[in-house]
Design an enzyme around this catalytic site. Sequence first.
Site, PDB file in Angstrom:
ATOM      1  CD1 TRP A  14      47.695  37.730  47.426  1.00 32.65           C
ATOM      2  CD2 TRP A  14      49.012  39.251  48.391  1.00 32.65           C
ATOM      3  NE1 TRP A  14      47.759  38.830  46.587  1.00 32.65           N
ATOM      4  CE2 TRP A  14      48.564  39.770  47.152  1.00 32.65           C
ATOM      5  CE3 TRP A  14      49.854  40.041  49.193  1.00 32.65           C
ATOM      6  CZ2 TRP A  14      48.937  41.029  46.690  1.00 32.65           C
ATOM      7  CZ3 TRP A  14      50.231  41.302  48.719  1.00 32.65           C
ATOM      8  CH2 TRP A  14      49.762  41.775  47.491  1.00 32.65           C
ATOM      9  CG  MET A  15      41.977  39.296  49.191  1.00 35.20           C
ATOM     10  SD  MET A  15      40.488  39.417  50.212  1.00 35.20           S
ATOM     11  CE  MET A  15      40.819  40.915  51.129  1.00 35.20           C
ATOM     12  CG  ASN A  16      45.755  40.341  44.274  1.00 32.47           C
ATOM     13  OD1 ASN A  16      46.014  39.201  44.597  1.00 32.47           O
ATOM     14  ND2 ASN A  16      45.764  40.710  43.008  1.00 32.47           N
ATOM     15  CG  ASP A  17      42.820  42.183  41.510  1.00 31.48           C
ATOM     16  OD1 ASP A  17      43.623  42.837  42.178  1.00 31.48           O
ATOM     17  OD2 ASP A  17      43.012  41.853  40.334  1.00 31.48           O
ATOM     18  CD  GLN A  33      43.518  37.078  41.274  1.00 33.19           C
ATOM     19  OE1 GLN A  33      44.645  37.136  40.832  1.00 33.19           O
ATOM     20  NE2 GLN A  33      42.656  36.132  40.919  1.00 33.19           N
TER      21      GLN A  33
HETATM   22  N1  DQQ Z   1      45.668  41.507  39.585  1.00 37.46           N
HETATM   23  C1  DQQ Z   1      45.652  42.539  38.593  1.00 37.46           C
HETATM   24  C2  DQQ Z   1      44.857  41.921  37.480  1.00 37.46           C
HETATM   25  C3  DQQ Z   1      45.312  40.510  37.499  1.00 37.46           C
HETATM   26  C4  DQQ Z   1      45.433  40.229  38.953  1.00 37.46           C
HETATM   27  C5  DQQ Z   1      45.077  43.826  39.101  1.00 37.46           C
HETATM   28  C6  DQQ Z   1      46.548  39.295  39.302  1.00 37.46           C
HETATM   29  O1  DQQ Z   1      45.064  42.555  36.240  1.00 37.46           O
HETATM   30  O2  DQQ Z   1      44.401  39.648  36.858  1.00 37.46           O
HETATM   31  O3  DQQ Z   1      45.427  44.078  40.431  1.00 37.46           O
HETATM   32  O4  DQQ Z   1      46.610  39.060  40.680  1.00 37.46           O
END
Ligand code: DQQ
Length: 459
Positions: A14-17, A33
Amino acid sequence: MYRPSYHFLPEKNWMNDPNGVCWYRGKYHLFYQYNPDCDQWGNLHWGHAVSDDCVHWEHLPLALYPSVEMGEIHCFSGCASVDGERPLIYYTSVGEGSRDCKYGAQQWCAYSDKDMIHWTKYEKNPIMTAEIHDGLKVLDWRDPFVWKEDDAWYMVLGATVAEHGAALLYRSENQYDWEFVRVLLETENPGEVIWECPNYFGLGDEKVLVVSPAGPPAYYIGKETKEKEFIPESRGIMDHSGLDGFYAPNSFVDGRGRRIMIGWLTENGRGEIATDGWSGVQSVPRVLEMKDSILTMKPLPEFKSLRGKAETHQNLEVAGEWRPQMRGKALELCMTVDVAEEALDWEIDVFASEDGKERTAIRYNAREDELVADRSLSNASGRADQKSLSCKGTHSEGGKLSLHIFLDHSTLEIFINDREAISTRVYPDREDSDGIVFRTKAGGVMKVEMLEIYELGAG
Ligand code: DQQ
């Protein structure tokens, strides 16, 4: 089948921000992330990659791990601060119970040597707790964005204040001891109960605040007083997708002085299509500029280095249906369309199968001056999200609409007149869904002044 070839994404999981995007000692750094355990959100670490050109990336070891022994279970989003004595990461530390993200988030710091590979948590963490606000109730407090100005350091954080999304401003003389300055800005929109990932920076003669309000990322352009009050003068939408596409963007200035922004291309559009060991993609980086108080946004020119085979046309007139020869699932399309004639609707299918059963339509509704990304047939099995995304009012001054489109297997990014974008995810299932079709209604003639299509190689 869905895995992009020239966009950045980790090898698995998984990857997000995007986090801590920066330019340091001649290299681009991208943190993000990351959950090292699986392809779902959770157990957030910071992944890390480095690049010479912001196009081709090399994966590096994970940069931040949760300090479980200190009650930390997630390292949430934040930034890198690279113009002090040593590189620093500022991020939001989240734990369980009274340390949860709504009520108990803390701001933490980590430092590294010049290698930017080995990160040590600052011994005196936390550098800030919510008590710093002196009685002001601040919830969902997170995502530090730091910059140096004159002899001081400043930070903005996102939050909820009195059920409104807000960005808060802080100041430090030494990078570690911080004071709360003020609420920089609160939303005027009652639907926005949270602001995440604020970015605040000067661009041309203006100040810009970018926020992610659990919906399409928005920006404010305004002026700043000597006392560091932000006076917004206009608001715009950066990308008409939000959690359906482009979210939580993070920006930095590179060695050439360019303000570059990268956003997370979410996986929310998958609907019933299961993830398969990976999730999340980073957008094509965007260069932001200010011209006459108008924010412009263009794809990073270095992406031209990926161009291969090309097809170009000038003064093309499309009546009915027309198919360029070029096909592919990793393509770039640049075009200028004459939209001066009022009632002429048209559409361009991408990721289109030979029989037209699977396709994503990019449609122009002339009367409303609206551009739509129609995902109703993007996945022929109907398992993916079918919601359309749209940009009403394309700013096609002078009757010309310029589109710059990037396709990469399951990503679609449409830059509209270099001012805003629609970026989203689509999940074509069929091998032959690699066609492009231009289409007008009977009797209509679409005038394409310029069209360039390129195959793009791997990033
Ligand atoms: N993702 C949110 C942020 C938080 C992070 C925005 C947590 O506010 O810090 O996508 O994965």
